[in-house]
Design an enzyme around this catalytic site. Structure first.
Site, mmCIF file in Angstrom:
data_model
loop_
_atom_site.group_PDB
_atom_site.id
_atom_site.type_symbol
_atom_site.label_atom_id
_atom_site.label_comp_id
_atom_site.label_asym_id
_atom_site.label_seq_id
_atom_site.Cartn_x
_atom_site.Cartn_y
_atom_site.Cartn_z
ATOM 1 N N PHE A 107 5.364 1.101 -9.106
ATOM 2 C CA PHE A 107 5.937 1.488 -10.027
ATOM 3 C C PHE A 107 7.639 0.722 -10.021
ATOM 4 O O PHE A 107 8.134 -0.329 -10.461
ATOM 5 C CB PHE A 107 6.071 2.441 -10.389
ATOM 6 C CG PHE A 107 7.159 2.949 -11.845
ATOM 7 C CD1 PHE A 107 6.170 2.315 -12.916
ATOM 8 C CD2 PHE A 107 8.152 3.040 -11.920
ATOM 9 C CE1 PHE A 107 6.777 2.943 -14.292
ATOM 10 C CE2 PHE A 107 8.605 3.412 -13.112
ATOM 11 C CZ PHE A 107 8.043 3.169 -14.092
ATOM 12 N N LYS A 144 14.083 29.819 -25.875
ATOM 13 C CA LYS A 144 15.329 29.354 -25.499
ATOM 14 C C LYS A 144 15.869 28.848 -24.772
ATOM 15 O O LYS A 144 15.767 29.545 -23.605
ATOM 16 C CB LYS A 144 16.536 30.251 -26.236
ATOM 17 C CG LYS A 144 18.283 29.868 -26.935
ATOM 18 C CD LYS A 144 18.270 30.670 -27.493
ATOM 19 C CE LYS A 144 20.183 30.705 -27.527
ATOM 20 N NZ LYS A 144 20.586 30.259 -26.558
ATOM 21 N N ASP A 175 17.991 27.051 -22.054
ATOM 22 C CA ASP A 175 18.736 27.339 -20.680
ATOM 23 C C ASP A 175 19.719 25.886 -20.637
ATOM 24 O O ASP A 175 19.382 25.343 -19.671
ATOM 25 C CB ASP A 175 18.510 28.402 -20.392
ATOM 26 C CG ASP A 175 20.208 28.918 -19.980
ATOM 27 O OD1 ASP A 175 21.419 28.666 -20.491
ATOM 28 O OD2 ASP A 175 20.432 29.009 -18.524
ATOM 29 N N GLU A 194 16.960 20.055 -25.807
ATOM 30 C CA GLU A 194 17.747 20.865 -25.085
ATOM 31 C C GLU A 194 17.550 19.517 -23.572
ATOM 32 O O GLU A 194 16.105 19.274 -23.450
ATOM 33 C CB GLU A 194 16.806 22.157 -24.851
ATOM 34 C CG GLU A 194 18.280 23.243 -24.044
ATOM 35 C CD GLU A 194 18.726 22.988 -25.139
ATOM 36 O OE1 GLU A 194 19.362 23.575 -25.994
ATOM 37 O OE2 GLU A 194 19.969 24.091 -24.747
ATOM 38 N N CYS A 215 36.810 32.336 13.313
ATOM 39 C CA CYS A 215 35.314 33.015 13.210
ATOM 40 C C CYS A 215 34.474 33.658 13.266
ATOM 41 O O CYS A 215 34.285 33.695 14.706
ATOM 42 C CB CYS A 215 35.307 31.255 13.758
ATOM 43 S SG CYS A 215 33.535 31.396 13.733
#
Ligand code: IVH
Length: 669
Positions: free
Chosen positions: A37, A116, A118, A174, A407
Site C-alpha cells: 500500500f 457524546k 470526547d 468529532e 535522588c
C-alpha cells in the site's frame, strides 16, 4: 514519463489506493500488505511531484500530509456551532422532556440518542462533492480552517462519489484519537524519553492545530460524524440524515438508538454507562436529540444551545481514600515522577493503589499532607488522578509533603532545569534505574532487538557489575552468563547468539538504541538517512543538524550535546569496535534526471504545495546539491514564504540568485 502517461498512471494509482483505503476503513478488509500500500502511495507522490499541475485536491496523497500552514485561515461558520445544555440526573432529563412536550404542544415526538464523543468538534464543508474546508469550532461563530490536517484522517471521504449529494452541504462530527492509538502514542513518548500526554482529547485538539500536516498524518486521528446541515437535503428526520451520511461513506458510530419515551432514553443511558468502556474511544455522556427536523426547527435555539437537544453527562467516577505516602520513580532519562501511594480502593471496576502526581507543581497545587483523605478520579485519563483533598478529614498534626531534594535511588542532588516541570537526577552513569533503563532501551525490539535478554537478566547483570553500559553486553562471555540465576549452558548460548545477531541490526536502529534524548525511532531513521554514518552525524554542527528533516532546535541541541561528552564518544566507539552497524546501507535515492547537475541550493521558508524535505529530495534526485548556508559557492536560494531575512540579505549581498517555487519548477521542466 510524458504528461499523458503521467495522467493515466496517476488515475490508475489513485483508483487503486482509494479502493484499498475503502476496503480497509469501511469494510475492515485488506487484500494487500501495508508495504505494498505504501509503495503505491509513494509512486503516486513521486509522479505528482514531477507533474505538480496534475495533483488533485482529493488525491489520496493528501492523507500523508506535507503542507505546512503557518497561520490558519479564520472563517465564519455558515451555521453557528452551538454547544449543548448539560444534565446530570434523571430529574433534569425529565425537565428537558417536559420543555420539549410543551414546546410541541402535545404533538407526538421521538428522540434519537447518541453517545457524546470526547474529542474535538469539526465542521466539514463539501462543495460539488469535494471536501473543501475543515473548520474548528473556535468561538462558535468563527473557527480555523485546518483542512490540510483534516485531510489526513483516513476514514473521511475527500470526495463523495454518490450521485445524489447536494452541491453544498456541511457535516459535523468529532475528531478523536482512539484509546489504542493514544496508548501507542504515549508508549512512543515514553520510549523517546518524553513526558506522556495527559489525555486523548487535548492531544487530539493539539494535533488538529499542528502546522505540519505530515506530522498530523502520523498521529492517526479519526472522526465520527453526527450532524448534517444544508438546504434542501430531502430528509425529514435526524435518523434519515444519519443514514444518508453513512451511505455517502462517512463514519458514524453504530451506537445510536431511536427512543420513543424518556424511559427508553434512560435505559439507553444506563446501558452505555458500563458498556462505553469497551468502545474504541472516550465518551463522556449521551446526546439526546428530537428526531424530527421540522420539530427541531419549531423548538429552535437559545443564544447558545438548541432547545431540541441536550446532553447527559456521566459522572467521572470519583472516590475518596487515604494517602499513605508518596514515592518517587526515576526513569531512564533521570526524570523523577512522584506517585501517590493510596489505601487500595475499588474505582470503575479496578482496584486503585497508586496515582500519578506528575510533578512538584501538582503536589503544591493540591497542598497534600501525608495521611490526607484524597479524592481519586478516573476520567479520560488512563492513570487515575488525585483531584483534591477532603480538608474536613485532615488530622491537624499531619505534615505537609515537601518534595525530595535528592535522588531516591542514588542520593544525588536533583536538578530542575528552567522551564521544565520535572526534577531530574543528573547522575546518568551511576544511578541504577537510569543505567538499567538505558540497557533495556538498547535491547528492545525497535532498537537492537535482543529478545534473548529481558528486564530480569539486565537487573542481574547489573547487580553482578557485569553490565553498566550497553557496550558491556558485547564483552560478555559464557562464564559470566552462567553466574546468573537459573541460567544453564543452553540459555547462555541463546543469549550470546542474540547479542551476536544484533550486530547486523541496521544503523538507524543502532542510532535509536544509543538513546540520545529526543531521538525517537522516526527521528533516528531520518538522521541515519540524511547523515549516512555515525561519524558524519557526530561531526555535524548545530546548523547542519537543523538542515536535516524533522530536526528542530531541541533535537539538534541534544545531538550536539550527546557527542560533546567524552563518555558517549567512548561508548559509541566501543560499540563500533564490537562490530555494530555504524553506516547506512540504504541505496541512494533513484536519480530522475541531471537537470540540476552542478547546481547548489539552499531551501528556506514555507511552501504551499511542498514540504521542505520533499524539495530537498527533488533537488538531489535531479542531480543538484544541498548546502546548509548561503555562501559565495551557492547557485540558488529557493525562498518560500517567511524565509529567513538574514539568508535573503546575505544572498543579495553576494549576488546569489533568489528563486521562487515557480521558477524552481520551470528549472525542472
Ligand atoms: S450534536 C447543536 N452529537 O459536544 C448540537 N455533539 O457540548 C450540536 N459532541 O460541540 C452537537 N458527541 O463537539 C452532538 N453525538 C454528538 C456529540 C456531540 C460529542 C460534542 C460536540 C459539541 C459538544 C457540545
Amino acid at each position: 514519463m510524458n504528461f499523458q502517461a503521467a495522467q493515466a498512471r496517476i488515475k490508475e494509482l489513485t483508483d487503486l489506493v482509494n479502493h484499498h483505503n475503502d476496503l480497509y476503513y469501511n469494510k475492515s478488509k485488506s487484500t494487500i500488505s501495508d508495504f505494498e500500500f505504501d509503495q503505491l502511495l509513494k509512486d503516486l507522490i513521486e509522479i505528482e511531484n514531477q507533474f505538480p499541475e496534475l495533483k488533485s485536491p482529493d488525491s489520496p496523497t493528501q492523507r500523508v500530509g506535507g503542507t505546512i500552514t503557518k497561520e490558519f485561515e479564520n472563517v465564519t461558520h455558515q451555521y453557528p456551532m452551538l454547544s449543548l445544555g448539560n444534565t446530570y440526573s434523571k430529574e433534569e432529563l425529565e425537565d428537558f422532556n417536559g420543555r420539549v412536550a410543551k414546546g410541541l404542544e402535545g404533538e407526538a415526538y421521538e428522540y434519537f440518542c447518541e453517545l457524546k464523543f470526547d474529542g474535538v468538534s469539526i465542521s466539514l464543508i463539501y462543495e460539488n462533492g469535494l471536501l473543501v474546508k475543515g473548520i474548528t469550532r473556535g468561538d462558535g461563530v468563527r473557527g480555523d480552517n485546518v483542512i490540510a490536517n483534516v485531510k489526513t484522517i483516513r476514514s473521511l471521504p475527500l470526495r463523495i462519489t454518490s450521485e445524489q449529494t447536494p452541491i453544498f452541504f456541511e457535516v459535523r462530527g468529532e475528531v478523536f484519537l482512539s484509546k489504542e492509538i493514544f496508548k501507542q502514542l504515549n508508549k512512543e513518548q515514553e520510549e523517546d524519553g518524553e513526558e506522556a500526554y495527559a489525555n486523548a482529547r487535548n492531544t487530539a485538539s493539539g494535533t488538529l492545530k499542528m502546522q505540519d500536516s505530515s506530522e498530523v498524518a502520523k498521529r492517526k486521528l479519526d472522526c465520527y460524524l453526527y450532524y448534517l446541515l444544508g438546504e434542501n437535503l430531502s430528509v425529514q428526520t435526524h435518523e434519515e440524515a444519519i443514514h444518508k451520511i453513512e451511505s455517502w461513506g462517512f463514519q458514524v458510530s453504530p451506537t445510536y438508538k431511536k427512543c420513543t419515551t424518556i424511559a427508553e432514553v434512560i435505559k439507553y443511558i444506563s446501558y452505555w454507562e458500563k458498556e462505553r468502556t469497551n468502545l474504541p474511544l472516550e465518551t463522556d455522556g449521551v446526546v439526546i436529540k428530537v428526531n424530527n427536523l421540522d420539530q427541531q426547527k419549531r423548538l429552535g435555539t437559545t443564544a447558545k444551545v438548541p432547545r431540541w437537544a441536550i446532553s447527559y453527562k456521566y459522572k467521572a467516577e470519583s472516590i475518596s481514600t487515604k494517602l499513605n505516602g508518596i514515592t518517587y520513580q526515576v526513569g531512564r532519562t533521570g526524570a523523577v515522577t512522584p506517585v501517590a501511594e493510596l489505601e487500595p480502593v475499588l474505582l470503575a471496576g479496578t482496584t486503585v493503589k497508586r496515582a500519578s502526581l506528575h510533578n512538584a507543581n501538582e503536589i503544591a497545587r493540591l497542598g497534600l499532607h501525608i495521611g490526607d483523605s484524597v479524592f481519586v478520579e478516573k476520567g479520560g485519563e488512563i492513570i487515575p488522578k488525585v483531584t483534591g483533598v477532603d480538608l474536613l478529614q485532615r488530622d491537624p498534626n499531619s505534615v505537609s509533603v515537601s518534595y525530595i531534594s535528592n535522588c531516591p535511588e542514588c542520593g544525588t542532588e536533583l536538578v530542575r532545569k528552567e522551564g521544565e516541570a520535572n526534577h531530574y537526577c543528573p547522575n546518568e552513569r551511576g544511578c541504577p534505574p537510569q543505567i538499567k533503563g538505558k540497557v533495556e532501551h538498547f535491547i528492545q525490539r525497535k532498537a537492537m532487538d535482543i529478545d534473548s535478554l529481558g528486564e530480569q537478566t539486565i537487573k542481574q547483570l547489573f547487580d553482578l557489575r557485569l553490565v553498566k553500559t550497553p557496550a558491556d553486553l558485547y564483552d560478555l562471555k559464557k562464564e559470566d552468563l552462567l553466574k546468573l540465576d537459573k541460567i544453564k549452558e543452553k540459555s547462555a548460548q541463546n543469549m550470546l547468539a542474540g547479542i551476536e545477531a544484533s550486530k547486523s541490526v541496521p544503523f538507524e536502529s543502532v542510532l535509536f538504541a544509543i538513546g540520545i534524548r529526543f531521538v525517537g525511532k522516526t527521528v533516528a531513521e531520518k538522521l541515519a538517512h540524511y547523515f549516512k554514518s555515525m561519524d558524519q552525524l557526530a561531526a555535524a554542527s548545530y546548523e547542519q543538524l537543523l538542515n536535516a528533516p524533522e530536526v528542530g532546535e531541541k533535537i539538534a541541541a541534544s545531538v550536539v550535546q550527546y557527542f560533546s561528552e567524552d563518555r558517549n564518544v567512548e561508548e559509541v566507539s566501543r560499540l563500533k569496535s564490537a562490530g555494530l552497524q555504524m553506516e547506512t546501507s540504504q541505496q541512494e535515492p533513484t536519480q530522475l534526471s541531471s537537470k540540476l547537475a552542478e547546481k547548489s541550493f539552499v531551501v528556506s521558508g514555507i511552501f504551499e504545495n511542498y514540504e521542505r524535505d520533499q524539495l530537498k529530495e527533488i533537488i538531489l534526485a535531479n542531480g543538484g546539491r544541498i548546502l546548509s548556508a548561503v555562501s559565495g559557492k551557492l547557485d540558488y536560494l529557493l525562498a518560500g514564504e517567511n524565509s529567513g531575512a538574514s539568508k535573503l540579505e546575505k544572498a543579495e549581498k553576494l549576488g546569489i540568485k533568489v528563486i521562487t517555487i515557480q521558477e524552481f519548477e520551470s528549472l525542472l521542466n
